[in-house]
Scaffold this motif. Structure first.
Motif, PDB file in Angstrom:
ATOM      1  N   PHE A 279      64.793  49.757  45.670  1.00  0.00           N
ATOM      2  CA  PHE A 279      63.963  49.811  44.464  1.00  0.00           C
ATOM      3  C   PHE A 279      64.201  48.547  43.645  1.00  0.00           C
ATOM      4  O   PHE A 279      65.341  48.144  43.417  1.00  0.00           O
ATOM      5  CB  PHE A 279      64.299  51.050  43.626  1.00  0.00           C
ATOM      6  CG  PHE A 279      63.205  51.427  42.665  1.00  0.00           C
ATOM      7  CD1 PHE A 279      62.141  52.220  43.082  1.00  0.00           C
ATOM      8  CD2 PHE A 279      63.216  50.977  41.351  1.00  0.00           C
ATOM      9  CE1 PHE A 279      61.114  52.564  42.205  1.00  0.00           C
ATOM     10  CE2 PHE A 279      62.199  51.315  40.468  1.00  0.00           C
ATOM     11  CZ  PHE A 279      61.144  52.108  40.904  1.00  0.00           C
ATOM     12  N   ARG A 280      63.112  47.947  43.206  1.00  0.00           N
ATOM     13  CA  ARG A 280      63.195  46.660  42.504  1.00  0.00           C
ATOM     14  C   ARG A 280      63.792  46.841  41.104  1.00  0.00           C
ATOM     15  O   ARG A 280      63.375  47.708  40.332  1.00  0.00           O
ATOM     16  CB  ARG A 280      61.809  46.039  42.379  1.00  0.00           C
ATOM     17  CG  ARG A 280      61.219  45.564  43.700  1.00  0.00           C
ATOM     18  CD  ARG A 280      59.865  44.931  43.460  1.00  0.00           C
ATOM     19  NE  ARG A 280      59.958  43.742  42.627  1.00  0.00           N
ATOM     20  CZ  ARG A 280      60.080  42.504  43.088  1.00  0.00           C
ATOM     21  NH1 ARG A 280      60.133  42.289  44.399  1.00  0.00           N
ATOM     22  NH2 ARG A 280      60.152  41.480  42.267  1.00  0.00           N
ATOM     23  N   GLU A 281      64.731  45.957  40.773  1.00  0.00           N
ATOM     24  CA  GLU A 281      65.365  46.010  39.462  1.00  0.00           C
ATOM     25  C   GLU A 281      64.367  45.698  38.348  1.00  0.00           C
ATOM     26  O   GLU A 281      64.372  46.346  37.293  1.00  0.00           O
ATOM     27  CB  GLU A 281      66.537  45.020  39.406  1.00  0.00           C
ATOM     28  CG  GLU A 281      67.272  45.044  38.070  1.00  0.00           C
ATOM     29  CD  GLU A 281      68.435  44.065  38.023  1.00  0.00           C
ATOM     30  OE1 GLU A 281      69.087  43.992  36.967  1.00  0.00           O
ATOM     31  OE2 GLU A 281      68.676  43.371  39.046  1.00  0.00           O
ATOM     32  N   ASP A 282      63.475  44.702  38.577  1.00  0.00           N
ATOM     33  CA  ASP A 282      62.526  44.334  37.527  1.00  0.00           C
ATOM     34  C   ASP A 282      61.532  45.470  37.263  1.00  0.00           C
ATOM     35  O   ASP A 282      61.149  45.716  36.112  1.00  0.00           O
ATOM     36  CB  ASP A 282      61.780  43.039  37.864  1.00  0.00           C
ATOM     37  CG  ASP A 282      61.301  42.966  39.308  1.00  0.00           C
ATOM     38  OD1 ASP A 282      61.391  43.976  40.026  1.00  0.00           O
ATOM     39  OD2 ASP A 282      60.832  41.881  39.728  1.00  0.00           O
ATOM     40  N   LEU A 283      61.129  46.198  38.298  1.00  0.00           N
ATOM     41  CA  LEU A 283      60.236  47.333  38.098  1.00  0.00           C
ATOM     42  C   LEU A 283      60.962  48.456  37.363  1.00  0.00           C
ATOM     43  O   LEU A 283      60.393  49.109  36.471  1.00  0.00           O
ATOM     44  CB  LEU A 283      59.708  47.850  39.442  1.00  0.00           C
ATOM     45  CG  LEU A 283      58.803  49.083  39.391  1.00  0.00           C
ATOM     46  CD1 LEU A 283      57.580  48.825  38.512  1.00  0.00           C
ATOM     47  CD2 LEU A 283      58.371  49.511  40.785  1.00  0.00           C
ATOM     48  N   TYR A 284      62.219  48.669  37.701  1.00  0.00           N
ATOM     49  CA  TYR A 284      63.013  49.703  37.030  1.00  0.00           C
ATOM     50  C   TYR A 284      63.044  49.463  35.525  1.00  0.00           C
ATOM     51  O   TYR A 284      62.840  50.399  34.726  1.00  0.00           O
ATOM     52  CB  TYR A 284      64.439  49.706  37.595  1.00  0.00           C
ATOM     53  CG  TYR A 284      65.380  50.638  36.857  1.00  0.00           C
ATOM     54  CD1 TYR A 284      65.359  52.016  37.083  1.00  0.00           C
ATOM     55  CD2 TYR A 284      66.294  50.129  35.934  1.00  0.00           C
ATOM     56  CE1 TYR A 284      66.218  52.869  36.407  1.00  0.00           C
ATOM     57  CE2 TYR A 284      67.160  50.979  35.249  1.00  0.00           C
ATOM     58  CZ  TYR A 284      67.116  52.334  35.491  1.00  0.00           C
ATOM     59  OH  TYR A 284      67.961  53.177  34.814  1.00  0.00           O
ATOM     60  N   HIS A 285      63.272  48.220  35.127  1.00  0.00           N
ATOM     61  CA  HIS A 285      63.344  47.928  33.693  1.00  0.00           C
ATOM     62  C   HIS A 285      61.975  48.028  33.024  1.00  0.00           C
ATOM     63  O   HIS A 285      61.887  48.368  31.840  1.00  0.00           O
ATOM     64  CB  HIS A 285      63.955  46.545  33.472  1.00  0.00           C
ATOM     65  CG  HIS A 285      65.411  46.483  33.832  1.00  0.00           C
ATOM     66  ND1 HIS A 285      66.363  47.258  33.209  1.00  0.00           N
ATOM     67  CD2 HIS A 285      66.085  45.756  34.773  1.00  0.00           C
ATOM     68  CE1 HIS A 285      67.553  47.014  33.737  1.00  0.00           C
ATOM     69  NE2 HIS A 285      67.412  46.107  34.685  1.00  0.00           N
ATOM     70  N   ARG A 286      60.901  47.750  33.768  1.00  0.00           N
ATOM     71  CA  ARG A 286      59.545  47.931  33.227  1.00  0.00           C
ATOM     72  C   ARG A 286      59.259  49.406  32.953  1.00  0.00           C
ATOM     73  O   ARG A 286      58.628  49.750  31.958  1.00  0.00           O
ATOM     74  CB  ARG A 286      58.512  47.401  34.222  1.00  0.00           C
ATOM     75  CG  ARG A 286      58.255  45.918  34.117  1.00  0.00           C
ATOM     76  CD  ARG A 286      57.263  45.630  33.010  1.00  0.00           C
ATOM     77  NE  ARG A 286      57.021  44.205  32.870  1.00  0.00           N
ATOM     78  CZ  ARG A 286      56.213  43.677  31.982  1.00  0.00           C
ATOM     79  NH1 ARG A 286      55.566  44.465  31.133  1.00  0.00           N
ATOM     80  NH2 ARG A 286      56.031  42.390  31.902  1.00  0.00           N
ATOM     81  N   LEU A 287      59.703  50.267  33.871  1.00  0.00           N
ATOM     82  CA  LEU A 287      59.439  51.695  33.739  1.00  0.00           C
ATOM     83  C   LEU A 287      60.391  52.377  32.765  1.00  0.00           C
ATOM     84  O   LEU A 287      60.028  53.365  32.118  1.00  0.00           O
ATOM     85  CB  LEU A 287      59.553  52.380  35.112  1.00  0.00           C
ATOM     86  CG  LEU A 287      58.584  51.916  36.206  1.00  0.00           C
ATOM     87  CD1 LEU A 287      58.938  52.584  37.528  1.00  0.00           C
ATOM     88  CD2 LEU A 287      57.140  52.235  35.819  1.00  0.00           C
TER      89      LEU A 287
ATOM     90  N   ARG B  19      53.088  43.912  39.282  1.00  0.00           N
ATOM     91  CA  ARG B  19      52.101  42.894  38.903  1.00  0.00           C
ATOM     92  C   ARG B  19      51.042  43.486  37.972  1.00  0.00           C
ATOM     93  O   ARG B  19      50.657  42.876  36.979  1.00  0.00           O
ATOM     94  CB  ARG B  19      51.437  42.316  40.156  1.00  0.00           C
ATOM     95  CG  ARG B  19      50.501  41.148  39.863  1.00  0.00           C
ATOM     96  CD  ARG B  19      49.908  40.584  41.141  1.00  0.00           C
ATOM     97  NE  ARG B  19      50.943  40.070  42.029  1.00  0.00           N
ATOM     98  CZ  ARG B  19      51.190  40.546  43.249  1.00  0.00           C
ATOM     99  NH1 ARG B  19      50.458  41.550  43.723  1.00  0.00           N
ATOM    100  NH2 ARG B  19      52.148  40.040  43.982  1.00  0.00           N
ATOM    101  N   VAL B  20      50.601  44.702  38.281  1.00  0.00           N
ATOM    102  CA  VAL B  20      49.589  45.351  37.432  1.00  0.00           C
ATOM    103  C   VAL B  20      50.165  45.650  36.050  1.00  0.00           C
ATOM    104  O   VAL B  20      49.483  45.466  35.029  1.00  0.00           O
ATOM    105  CB  VAL B  20      49.077  46.642  38.097  1.00  0.00           C
ATOM    106  CG1 VAL B  20      48.192  47.431  37.133  1.00  0.00           C
ATOM    107  CG2 VAL B  20      48.307  46.315  39.362  1.00  0.00           C
ATOM    108  N   LEU B  21      51.402  46.099  35.988  1.00  0.00           N
ATOM    109  CA  LEU B  21      52.018  46.399  34.698  1.00  0.00           C
ATOM    110  C   LEU B  21      52.172  45.145  33.849  1.00  0.00           C
ATOM    111  O   LEU B  21      52.108  45.206  32.615  1.00  0.00           O
ATOM    112  CB  LEU B  21      53.382  47.063  34.909  1.00  0.00           C
ATOM    113  CG  LEU B  21      53.367  48.432  35.607  1.00  0.00           C
ATOM    114  CD1 LEU B  21      54.769  49.007  35.683  1.00  0.00           C
ATOM    115  CD2 LEU B  21      52.441  49.395  34.887  1.00  0.00           C
ATOM    116  N   GLN B  22      52.354  44.006  34.493  1.00  0.00           N
ATOM    117  CA  GLN B  22      52.502  42.739  33.766  1.00  0.00           C
ATOM    118  C   GLN B  22      51.152  42.182  33.320  1.00  0.00           C
ATOM    119  O   GLN B  22      51.010  41.706  32.185  1.00  0.00           O
ATOM    120  CB  GLN B  22      53.223  41.716  34.650  1.00  0.00           C
ATOM    121  CG  GLN B  22      54.687  42.045  34.904  1.00  0.00           C
ATOM    122  CD  GLN B  22      55.322  41.154  35.959  1.00  0.00           C
ATOM    123  OE1 GLN B  22      54.618  40.570  36.793  1.00  0.00           O
ATOM    124  NE2 GLN B  22      56.634  41.057  35.946  1.00  0.00           N
TER     125      GLN B  22
END
Length: 447
Positions: free
Chosen positions: A293-301, A254-257
């Motif tokens: 581990f969340r897929e959406d976070l993985y793609h953000r990182l 959420r913070v990254l978004q």
């Protein structure tokens, strides 16, 4: 403009002192705990540090030694009650410039700060030390084709704003790569804040990342600046990001978004501008399949991935790094060992170096200390490096046999995790990660 860091767990006192110094044209930063202070000092060099003598977590004496090692040109002034003046005088012997007794006199504070600045070993240059220069002098990129390829990727991605995921075994130098990316980026003059995600208790992740206000929970004795705010304008390095609890992954995403943080217990939202560099020695794709581990976070990182190869996979670098660590060890230990006996090169080249660069650095530092002559010989090297023990049935070679090898090592040591890690030739932290990855259950008394 001279830069000053104030360290005191009394928030009100810190802010009053900050106001006084800012009115006299100093650039002032405050830290309400030694841990926060360390993060700030790792990010930039301050001309003067004003620190309380008695604080939780780290004593004033320990802090003096740490600051002087991290930033030798920084002048340290201790602030102490009259009852501690004897200790304050002892602190001067340890490297502090001076002390000021509490309650403080504004004139005395200003005089001591001016004297500290005047006494600096290099009065002609009071500018902030460039983080990029510090890093360039402390980092070696290697000479192998794998190292050159990694260097090319660093040069390519560093000037951009995109997030980077660094993947590699424990001890390969992932944090050095992250620092080098920061040093070569447009944020080089801003903070670099490193966070070990595996070392944060899950109930404190929000506080560490986003900060908290005094009284927001038991133990919150003062306001705390979180990692995101401390890194504002610079780079936040999330080491072992795969260890973050699932709920914390949601908060991080959420913070990254939104690029907004809210300290624990506060209604105030803070806009943050940070570049994220993450690192892991785990297979995050496998963790996704297991729902860890969340897929959406993985793609953000993972907007760009850099793979740091293990030392055994870049043979050309082995002796290169051996000589580099020898130079470091000579300086650190004030010795003058010239090199390695000819018999050592094949030993080093044939050893698997399961602890990678970290293991090699420790081995060579120890050998330099033990060396009596001009050369390091087999006599100064741990026996397991040349005795053939690296072919032991406990060694970890690939994912297929790791589970079985870990179980064997645990059983052989009666489930002593430290001894098992040594048998496996990995560090204790890596063993914990692998226990989690393979969901190995220990007997109740050994958890």
């Amino acid at each position: 403009m001279a830069s000053i860091l104030i360290i005191d767990d009394d928030v009100t006192f810190c802010l009053m002192l900050k106001t006084l110094l800012e009115k006299n044209s100093y650039r002032v930063t405050t830290a309400f705990s030694p841990v926060d202070a360390k993060r700030l000092i790792q990010s930039m060099a301050y001309d003067v540090v004003l620190t309380d003598l008695r604080m939780p977590e780290i004593s004033g004496m320990e802090l003096i030694r740490w600051v002087k090692k991290q930033s030798p040109k920084t002048q340290i002034v201790m602030m102490t009650g009259y009852a501690d003046i004897g200790t304050a005088i002892e602190s001067i012997k340890k490297g502090a410039f001076n002390y000021i007794p509490k309650p403080l006199s504004p004139d005395e504070v200003l005089n001591v700060v001016k004297e500290a600045l005047d006494a600096s070993s290099d009065n002609s240059s009071k500018e902030q030390i460039s983080k990029a220069e510090l890093l360039q002098s402390d980092y070696q990129e290697g000479v192998s084709s794998q190292s050159r390829k990694m260097s090319q990727h660093i040069q390519l991605v560093a000037p951009t704003p995109i997030s980077v995921l660094i993947v590699g075994e424990s001890g390969t130098g992932k944090e050095y790569v992250a620092k080098l990316i920061h040093a070569k980026s447009k944020r080089a003059g801003k903070p670099f804040v490193a966070v070990d995600c595996g070392a944060i208790p899950k109930e404190l992740v929000a506080s560490e990342f986003f900060g908290h206000v005094k009284g927001s929970f038991t133990g919150a004795i003062a306001d705390k600046v979180g990692n995101f705010e401390a890194a504002n304008g610079g780079t936040l390095f999330l080491d072992e990001v795969g260890n973050l609890p699932y709920n914390s992954q949601i908060q991080l995403l959420r913070v990254l978004q939104e690029r907004l943080i809210k300290p624990v217990g506060s209604n105030r939202e803070i806009t943050v501008d940070v570049r994220i560099i993450a690192a892991t020695n785990e297979n995050l794709l496998s963790a996704q399949d297991k729902g860890e581990f969340r897929e959406d976070l993985y793609h953000r990182l993972n907007e760009f991935q850099i793979n740091v190869p293990p030392l055994r996979a870049r043979q050309q670098d082995i002796m290169y790094f051996a000589h580099y660590f020898l130079e470091q060890s000579n300086r650190y230990l004030d010795k003058s060992v010239q090199g390695f006996d000819k018999s050592l090169e094949p030993v080093f080249m044939n050893y698997s170096w399961p602890g990678n660069l970290r293991e090699m650095k420790n081995v060579i530092k120890r050998a330099t200390l033990l060396a009596h002559g001009k050369w390091i010989t087999l006599n100064e090297i741990p026996a397991e490096i040349y005795s053939g023990s690296q072919t032991s049935h406990f060694a970890l070679y690939n994912e297929k046999d790791e589970n079985e090898s870990i179980l064997k090592a645990l059983e052989a040591t009666n489930y002593n995790k430290s001894q098992a890690a040594r048998l496996l030739k990995i560090d204790r932290k890596t063993l914990y990660n692998k226990l989690k990855t393979y969901k190995i259950q220990l007997p109740e008394r050994d958890k």
